[in-house]
Design an enzyme around this catalytic site. Structure first.
Site, PDB file in Angstrom:
ATOM      1  CB  CYS A  93      -0.912   0.002   1.228  1.00 26.04           C
ATOM      2  SG  CYS A  93      -2.248  -1.209   1.074  1.00 26.04           S
ATOM      3  CB  CYS A 174      -4.217  -0.859  -1.261  1.00 23.07           C
ATOM      4  SG  CYS A 174      -2.621  -1.602  -0.888  1.00 23.07           S
TER       5      CYS A 174
END
Length: 254
Positions: A93, A174
């Site tokens: 992420c 993400c």
């Protein structure tokens, strides 16, 4: 005697295999297998040992089967599905960096800054970057002379591959994602016809991605055609906001 003569004549007139189809782009990269395997092993062993479970031989075989002996204008996403599954891996992420018309800068940046990854820093993108391949219905099934350009046919091996890899890269993103765009392009920094504008932007998942940071870069000494308040950036912001992303934009991010 007649039989001997006949056999001599037919031997002299060896069967000529059908000619390879002719296209306008460069042909398959020489020693493609060695290039792909070398890059795969280099990426998995040296750069990202955490991907150690990747089977580079299987990955090469699935790439080869996607295009060998096939008409290079009839490639489908199904052809590449096994390859995508074998070579995919999670993206941490807050590390995804998308780019459009800023290829050199984006890749120089990720080379010196390990905090971000472009598609070309993933296993799939790294293996295929600046490499070309296409098949042909006649032997040996691979065309080393020429491959089709996108203008000749949309469903060529390269276009289908990069569309699928880009879609997968976007789906894997993400946290906060970065987008590096070129503010010196006269037609506008954001183009809805680009891979970013037509594929990646619509495959970002609002449930996984919290915000999109736009970095608007300008060529040194080049024109400053667009700033963060420009028309194409406004269009990009509205597309992203409609899809429930928080958006920020920074001119000449350092």
């Amino acid at each position: 005697l007649a039989v001997v003569l006949a056999s001599v004549l037919t031997r002299g007139k060896q069967e000529v295999s059908p000619k390879m189809l002719k296209w306008k782009d460069r042909g398959t990269t020489k020693n493609l297998q060695e290039v792909i395997l070398g890059r795969c092993y280099g990426h998995v062993m040296a750069r990202y040992p955490q991907l150690g479970d990747k089977d580079c031989l299987k990955i090469w075989e699935s790439l080869k089967h996607a295009f060998i002996y096939k008409n290079p204008c009839n490639i489908t996403s199904e052809d590449y599905q096994p390859l995508m599954e074998l070579a995919s891996h999670p993206i941490p992420c807050n590390k995804s960096l998308f780019w459009s018309k800023t290829s050199d800068l984006a890749h120089r940046y990720t080379k010196s800054n390990q905090n971000f990854l472009t598609l070309e820093d993933t296993l799939l993108g790294y293996m295929a970057d600046r490499v070309s391949w296409c098949g042909d219905p006649s032997a040996p099934g691979i065309n080393y002379e020429s491959c089709p350009k996108r203008s000749e046919c949309e469903s060529n091996p390269s276009s289908v591959f990069w569309k699928m890899a880009s879609k997968m890269f976007a789906e894997a993103a993400c946290g906060v994602v970065q987008v590096m765009l070129n503010g010196s392009v006269e037609a506008g920094a954001f183009r809805s016809s680009s891979i970013f504008g037509s594929i990646e932007i619509f495959n970002l998942n609002p449930d996984k991605v919290s915000a999109v940071h736009i970095w608007l870069m300008h060529d040194i000494g080049g024109p400053q055609s667009e700033s963060c308040s420009g028309h194409s950036i406004k269009r990009l912001k509205s597309i992203l906001e409609e899809r429930n992303f928080k958006v920020t934009c920074e001119d000449n991010y350092r």
